[in-house]
Motif scaffolding. Structure first.
Motif, PDB file in Angstrom:
ATOM      1  N   UNK A  93      -0.961  -0.470  -6.168  1.00  0.00           N
ATOM      2  CA  UNK A  93      -1.989   0.997  -6.553  1.00  0.00           C
ATOM      3  C   UNK A  93      -3.438   0.410  -5.767  1.00  0.00           C
ATOM      4  N   UNK A  94      -3.845  -0.813  -6.155  1.00  0.00           N
ATOM      5  CA  UNK A  94      -5.094  -1.349  -5.811  1.00  0.00           C
ATOM      6  C   UNK A  94      -5.226  -1.427  -4.330  1.00  0.00           C
ATOM      7  N   UNK A  95      -4.038  -2.006  -3.764  1.00  0.00           N
ATOM      8  CA  UNK A  95      -3.972  -2.239  -2.395  1.00  0.00           C
ATOM      9  C   UNK A  95      -4.058  -0.655  -1.835  1.00  0.00           C
TER      10      UNK A  95
ATOM     11  N   UNK B 259       0.768  -1.114  -0.045  1.00  0.00           N
ATOM     12  CA  UNK B 259       0.044  -0.017  -0.053  1.00  0.00           C
ATOM     13  C   UNK B 259       0.911   1.402   0.057  1.00  0.00           C
ATOM     14  N   UNK B 260       1.842   1.465   0.684  1.00  0.00           N
ATOM     15  CA  UNK B 260       2.798   2.449   0.655  1.00  0.00           C
ATOM     16  C   UNK B 260       3.227   2.840  -0.607  1.00  0.00           C
ATOM     17  N   UNK B 261       3.938   1.723  -1.499  1.00  0.00           N
ATOM     18  CA  UNK B 261       4.309   2.030  -2.448  1.00  0.00           C
ATOM     19  C   UNK B 261       3.195   2.376  -3.465  1.00  0.00           C
ATOM     20  N   UNK B 262       1.910   1.769  -3.236  1.00  0.00           N
ATOM     21  CA  UNK B 262       0.973   2.274  -3.982  1.00  0.00           C
ATOM     22  C   UNK B 262       0.427   3.738  -4.018  1.00  0.00           C
ATOM     23  N   UNK B 263       0.490   4.246  -2.610  1.00  0.00           N
ATOM     24  CA  UNK B 263       0.222   5.658  -2.425  1.00  0.00           C
ATOM     25  C   UNK B 263       1.297   6.595  -3.342  1.00  0.00           C
TER      26      UNK B 263
ATOM     27  N   UNK C 280      -7.512   0.329  -1.828  1.00  0.00           N
ATOM     28  CA  UNK C 280      -8.343  -0.577  -0.872  1.00  0.00           C
ATOM     29  C   UNK C 280      -8.094  -0.018   0.585  1.00  0.00           C
ATOM     30  N   UNK C 281      -7.077   0.466   0.927  1.00  0.00           N
ATOM     31  CA  UNK C 281      -6.989   0.987   2.359  1.00  0.00           C
ATOM     32  C   UNK C 281      -7.722   2.086   2.597  1.00  0.00           C
ATOM     33  N   UNK C 282      -8.330   2.623   1.795  1.00  0.00           N
ATOM     34  CA  UNK C 282      -9.292   3.884   1.794  1.00  0.00           C
ATOM     35  C   UNK C 282     -10.587   3.372   1.930  1.00  0.00           C
ATOM     36  N   UNK C 283     -10.831   2.242   2.066  1.00  0.00           N
ATOM     37  CA  UNK C 283     -12.028   1.681   2.666  1.00  0.00           C
ATOM     38  C   UNK C 283     -12.207   1.881   4.117  1.00  0.00           C
TER      39      UNK C 283
END
Lengths: 543, 276
Positions: free
Chosen positions: B265-267, B141-145, B270-273
């Motif tokens: 990115x999708x992860x 998720x950090x890389x996705x951010x 997903x954390x924004x859920x």
């Protein structure tokens, strides 16, 4: 003008899409504090409830004149799909860069194309089922605007910031607990780095206030309570603490602002209970008053109470109208109020000194103000036939033409009998404290032009019934107003002659018109019922 | 309000169905929780729960009224994926009310259809609902951010930050399947949501204005241009209104965004859920 940036866009269009992404410009800047200070100097804009900080609702536009106003035709009508039984579509739209920002009943809101009335976005707040005051008057009077943010108050007594490009909520703060009786309906006033809001609910055991919020964060800068505590000045105008803390004094009409004096002028509402005063003996400061507050701190600079110890629901929630006039041979900075108690007042807006207080209606309550600045009451209700609880006028905006020196106001001539009754006081329970019988056969309305240096009536135009339509005037000498029967009307500012009317199909109620230039044509907008209609002279451009 | 609720409730087929169900279960009406009897606005339970006929009827109603935006399989086209509603804890009453009232700020309209029809649709939607999402549990998720901030944020907002030309993505992982999001990133032109469809306006002078279309009628068009300005135009002032087939969003093929980066990115989305 709008096409100047197109070359840039056209160039971008030719780029591969990924390059476009990198090259995209920053968003266009929004409305600045400087824009707000300039008021109506930009003819394409109307950025705050009254058009500018002075509260005059007087436009410098001159395309529509007394000679051609009869040719006005509707350009479009927007259907809101939401209405308020017994009240009006009371908003004043704001316009910037060809987009109208409009609030509606039941906390609906829209961004509309000013050319067509077609929406860019819609907003609707999910409201709780147990609203208190907000259920009885689910109205809203407009947005405030700064940067890319719109500010709107809600019937459950919150203040919202919306993104003006999308209508999405940026922040949401509670002003007060609606369960007790609070609601919010007024158009926020944005000054510098503050959003100023007032509160409704004086028919419930509430305590009125004026708040200042940070536009970016929603944090509260200050709060001024309209009912003082026991140890504050004015606290001795209430009998005991329990009454004071639920004493009313709502602040539900947008005030005005003098940037040079840095003073806010704001009207306050009725004391609660509205009609039953036996348990709140005293003047009940600062209800039914005009207060002048330091805009930085919210501290009281001066006040004037129009109706001491009111027992008629005569809120003083009016737009305070500023003017710089010659008074007895010398220039004075004044603030003017045509009050619900039937009097027209002129006060020095630096000191609060009363310069003029004279009836603009046929009120039997009082006919003059005594040397002490208090009304000499002739009929407190026991003689019958007082102005009714809607008053000699109400919150619907008046206007002021500084060149003609005329104050235009919708007057209401009514005859009512007030029957006070001790109410039960409980949070969330309406405590008007009595009933009012209105003799409808004796009522009528009138648009009146008042000479502000004498208080004398220059002219009037009578309506068949008491009316709650606001007023817009323009530098061309046209006055726009309306009636209870739904006619939107134009008048000659010098003579009061009716020049044009358009039947909107619903009462012009609590709303005043606004006007702006668009594509070189002056548009005039009026909300009525469930519609907002934009008028202009016929388009002479070749097609 | 209360009176009319009761009056309407008594006449609804929805209640008749519920009565039938209750009787079938061998208990008396008195045992029905009052909340479940509250009628249309405020009902907490679907009177057609488990009723296969209602479910079939709901499917047919869905097909004619909802599928255009939400897809024949309810997994979303321009409108959200409806199969994930129960997985994220949405109540039946909430789904009912959303259909009844519409969604402010969107093209989802309100509905005045009879109560029993709405409950039938709710019953159908529940029957096609998925289990809680396990789709966004892989990746970094950090890389996705970081990817979001460098690549997406100019046009998309999450949690109040970012551009406004594209849709706000704060809740996107709640309402779109992983497959739909993957397609939207890999091939954004395959399905452009209403309100975000690319339009090019050609002025009388031949100059081009580009943006996303917010509204259009015979005589006018309303757009948000690439400077994020809300702008309305009269068609009489324009040479052409050109509906583009290509999204303003570039396609991110695997050469620009690897499968691993996409997963990250999708992860992140997903954390924004998580409700803050």
């Amino acid at each position: 003008m709008r096409l100047t940036r197109l070359v840039v866009i056209a160039t971008l269009f030719a780029l591969p899409s990924s390059a476009w992404l990198a090259a995209r410009q920053d968003p266009a800047p929004g409305v600045t504090s400087q824009d707000l200070l300039q008021g109506l100097k930009d003819p394409t804009s109307w950025l705050t409830y009254s058009g500018d900080y002075s509260g005059r609702r007087h436009s410098p536009l001159t395309q529509i004149t007394p000679d051609n106003v009869h040719r006005l035709v509707p350009q479009w009508t927007f259907q809101t799909g939401t209405m308020t039984r017994g009240r009006g579509f009371e908003t004043t739209p704001l316009v910037s860069d060809g987009v109208l920002y409009v609030t509606g009943s039941n906390n609906f809101a829209w961004a509309l194309d000013a050319r067509t009335g077609r929406p860019f976005w819609r907003y609707r707040r999910e409201l709780p089922d147990d609203l208190t005051y907000g259920a009885s008057a689910p109205v809203n009077r407009g947005f405030g605007l700064l940067g890319d943010q719109l500010f709107m108050v809600t019937l459950d007594a919150h203040l919202l910031a919306l993104d003006r490009r999308t209508g999405s909520i940026l922040w949401d703060v509670e002003l007060a607990d609606y369960h007790i009786g609070y609601a919010a309906t007024m158009a926020p006033l944005v000054i510098g780095d503050k959003v100023i809001v007032g509160i409704s609910g004086g028919e419930y055991p509430t305590r009125g206030f004026i708040d200042a919020y940070d536009p970016e964060t929603g944090a509260r800068h200050w709060r001024f309570y309209t009912i003082p505590t026991a140890d504050e000045p004015g606290g001795d105008t209430w009998p005991f603490t329990g009454v004071r803390e639920r004493g009313g004094g709502g602040t539900w009409a947008t005030g005005s602002y003098d940037p040079e004096l840095n003073l806010l002028y704001w009207g306050t509402g009725n004391p609660n209970p509205d009609y039953y005063g036996a348990d709140r003996l005293g003047d009940n400061l600062y209800t039914a008053s005009l207060v002048a507050l330091d805009a930085d701190t919210g501290l009281l600079r001066w006040h004037y109470q129009f109706t001491p110890h009111d027992t008629h629901d005569w809120d003083s929630n009016h737009v305070p109208v500023q003017a710089d006039i010659m008074w007895e041979g010398r220039p004075r900075q004044v603030v003017m109020v045509a009050n619900r108690n039937g009097f027209f007042y002129v006060l020095d807006r630096v000191t609060g000194e009363l310069l003029l207080g004279t009836p603009f209606t046929d009120t039997t309550w009082a006919r003059e103000i005594g040397p002490d600045g208090r009304p000499i009451v002739l009929n407190d209700g026991s003689q019958g036939c007082l102005p009714d609880y809607w008053g000699g006028t109400n919150f619907m905006p008046p206007s002021f033409d500084p060149v003609r020196g005329l104050f235009f106001v919708t007057a209401r001539e009514t005859c009512a009998t007030f029957i006070p009754q001790k109410p039960e006081i409980a949070p969330g329970r309406r405590s008007s404290g009595g009933t009012v019988w209105v003799d409808s056969d004796k009522g009528y309305g009138a648009l009146r032009a008042i000479d502000v240096t004498t208080g004398e009536r220059r002219w009037e135009f009578r309506y068949p019934t008491p009316t709650l339509a606001g007023v817009l005037s323009t530098a061309a000498g046209v006055v726009f107003a309306g009636d209870n029967e739904g006619n939107f009307m134009a008048f000659d500012a010098d003579t009061g002659e009716n020049l044009w009317h358009y039947p909107t199909g619903s009462s012009i109620w609590g709303a005043a018109a606004m006007t702006h230039m668009l594509d070189g044509r002056q548009h005039v907008l009026i909300p009525a019922g469930t519609t907002l209609t934009s008028f202009a002279l016929p388009d002479e451009r070749a097609r | 309000m209360g009176k009319s609720k009761v009056a309407r409730y008594r006449s609804t087929p929805g209640r008749q169905a519920m009565v039938r169900l209750v009787l079938m279960c061998g208990v008396t009406l008195l045992l029905v929780p009052s909340g479940a009897r509250a009628g249309q606005d405020g009902v907490v339970a679907n009177p057609y729960e488990g009723d296969p006929a209602a479910r079939r009827a709901g499917a047919a109603l869905y097909g004619t009224r909802c599928a255009e935006c939400h897809g024949a399989d309810a997994k979303g086209i321009s409108g959200p994926d409806l199969t994930a509603l129960w997985a994220v804890g949405t109540s039946e009453a909430r789904v009912f009310q959303t259909i009844r009232r519409g969604v402010p700020g969107s093209i989802m309209p309100s509905s005045s259809a009879p109560e029993n029809e709405l409950w039938a649709i709710v019953a159908y939607l529940k029957s096609v609902s998925t289990v809680p999402p396990v789709e966004f549990t892989t990746g970094d998720a950090d890389h996705g951010r970081d990817i979001f901030r460098s690549t997406c944020v100019r046009c998309h907002r999450v949690n109040g930050n970012g551009g406004r030309l594209g849709p706000d993505l704060s809740r996107i992982a709640r309402i779109r399947s992983r497959a739909a999001l993957t397609l939207a990133i890999r091939d954004p032109s395959a399905s452009m949501a209403v309100g975000y469809r690319t339009v090019t306006l050609v002025t009388a002078d031949g100059e081009l204005i580009r943006g996303v279309k917010k509204g259009e009628d015979v005589f006018s068009v309303q757009i948000v241009d690439t400077e994020e300005r809300l702008q309305g135009y009269l068609k009489a002032d324009l040479g052409e209104v050109r509906d583009e087939t290509q999204s303003l969003m570039p396609a991110f093929g695997s050469d620009q965004l690897s499968d691993d980066d996409l997963d990250d990115l999708l992860r992140f989305l997903g954390t924004l859920n998580v409700v803050q």
